[in-house]
Every structure is written in C-alpha cells, then in structure tokens.
Design a protein around this motif. Structure first.
Motif, PDB file in Angstrom:
ATOM      1  N   ALA A  29       0.742  -1.169   0.066  1.00  0.00           N
ATOM      2  CA  ALA A  29      -0.136   0.062   0.079  1.00  0.00           C
ATOM      3  C   ALA A  29       0.872   1.221   0.017  1.00  0.00           C
ATOM      4  O   ALA A  29       0.663   2.210  -0.742  1.00  0.00           O
ATOM      5  N   LEU A  30       1.909   1.164   0.778  1.00  0.00           N
ATOM      6  CA  LEU A  30       2.782   2.396   0.876  1.00  0.00           C
ATOM      7  C   LEU A  30       3.506   2.678  -0.634  1.00  0.00           C
ATOM      8  O   LEU A  30       3.918   3.840  -0.726  1.00  0.00           O
ATOM      9  N   LYS A  31       3.681   1.762  -1.296  1.00  0.00           N
ATOM     10  CA  LYS A  31       4.163   1.949  -2.828  1.00  0.00           C
ATOM     11  C   LYS A  31       2.894   2.501  -3.910  1.00  0.00           C
ATOM     12  O   LYS A  31       3.316   2.976  -4.839  1.00  0.00           O
ATOM     13  N   ASP A  32       1.753   2.234  -3.472  1.00  0.00           N
ATOM     14  CA  ASP A  32       0.846   2.454  -4.546  1.00  0.00           C
ATOM     15  C   ASP A  32       0.511   4.157  -4.596  1.00  0.00           C
ATOM     16  O   ASP A  32       0.664   4.866  -3.465  1.00  0.00           O
ATOM     17  N   PRO A  33       0.737   4.671  -5.670  1.00  0.00           N
ATOM     18  CA  PRO A  33       0.705   6.165  -6.124  1.00  0.00           C
ATOM     19  C   PRO A  33      -0.705   6.805  -5.392  1.00  0.00           C
ATOM     20  O   PRO A  33      -0.661   7.913  -5.012  1.00  0.00           O
ATOM     21  N   VAL A  34      -1.712   6.006  -5.086  1.00  0.00           N
ATOM     22  CA  VAL A  34      -2.805   6.351  -4.389  1.00  0.00           C
ATOM     23  C   VAL A  34      -2.448   7.139  -3.265  1.00  0.00           C
ATOM     24  O   VAL A  34      -2.953   8.147  -2.730  1.00  0.00           O
ATOM     25  N   HIS A  35      -1.457   6.587  -2.422  1.00  0.00           N
ATOM     26  CA  HIS A  35      -1.161   6.570  -1.112  1.00  0.00           C
ATOM     27  C   HIS A  35       0.092   7.811  -1.122  1.00  0.00           C
ATOM     28  O   HIS A  35       0.611   8.099   0.114  1.00  0.00           O
ATOM     29  N   SER A  36       0.870   8.288  -2.389  1.00  0.00           N
ATOM     30  CA  SER A  36       2.013   8.804  -2.129  1.00  0.00           C
ATOM     31  C   SER A  36       2.019   9.944  -3.061  1.00  0.00           C
ATOM     32  O   SER A  36       2.908  10.696  -2.912  1.00  0.00           O
ATOM     33  N   VAL A  37       1.053  10.192  -3.993  1.00  0.00           N
ATOM     34  CA  VAL A  37       1.015  11.420  -4.860  1.00  0.00           C
ATOM     35  C   VAL A  37       0.028  12.081  -4.551  1.00  0.00           C
ATOM     36  O   VAL A  37      -1.129  11.598  -4.342  1.00  0.00           O
TER      37      VAL A  37
END
Length: 81
Positions: A29-37
């Motif tokens: 989940a931390l690598k998912d752009p939804v959570h990082s961008v």
C-alpha cells in the motif's frame, strides 16, 4: 491521506501483532501512488500533459466542451498549487 512511512500501530492488550501478510499488505500500500502522490499534483500534471500532446488551441477547445461548473470546481481545486 498520504502514507509517508511504515509505522507499527500501538497494540492494546486484546489485539494481536500484525502478521507477515499484514506487513506485506502495508508495504504494498505504501508503494501505491494513490497513497503517495497528492491528488492536486496528479490532476495538474495530467492536464498539462494532455495540453502538451494536443496543443494549446485544441486543449482550449476541448475544455470548452466541459460543463462550466466542473471547470470552475477544477480551477478552485487546482488553485492551491
């Protein structure tokens, strides 16, 4: 909500520690752009990319086909950038 780092939550006495599967899911989940961008940044970059692909005049013509209330809300949303 942006997740910036992996933190183990504090456990109460009646909770079990996370399993290895739970940890893997969290890392994924931390690598998912939804959570990082940030959404504003993402939308702005996509609109600019489209404008660059089709040119300023075609982009303006395209934007004129979008409902005026949507354009207004989009402009307000992107003002913070």
């Amino acid at each position: 909500m942006l997740m910036s780092h992996f933190e183990e939550p504090k456990l109460t006495e009646d909770e079990e520690p996370p399993t290895e599967q739970d940890k893997r899911k969290k890392m994924l989940a931390l690598k998912d752009p939804v959570h990082s961008v940030p959404l504003q940044q993402f939308v702005y970059e996509k609109l600019k990319a489209q404008q660059g692909l089709i040119g300023d005049q075609s982009f303006q013509t395209l934007m004129e086909t979008v409902d005026t209330e949507i354009v207004k809300q989009l402009q307000e949303f992107l003002q913070g950038l």
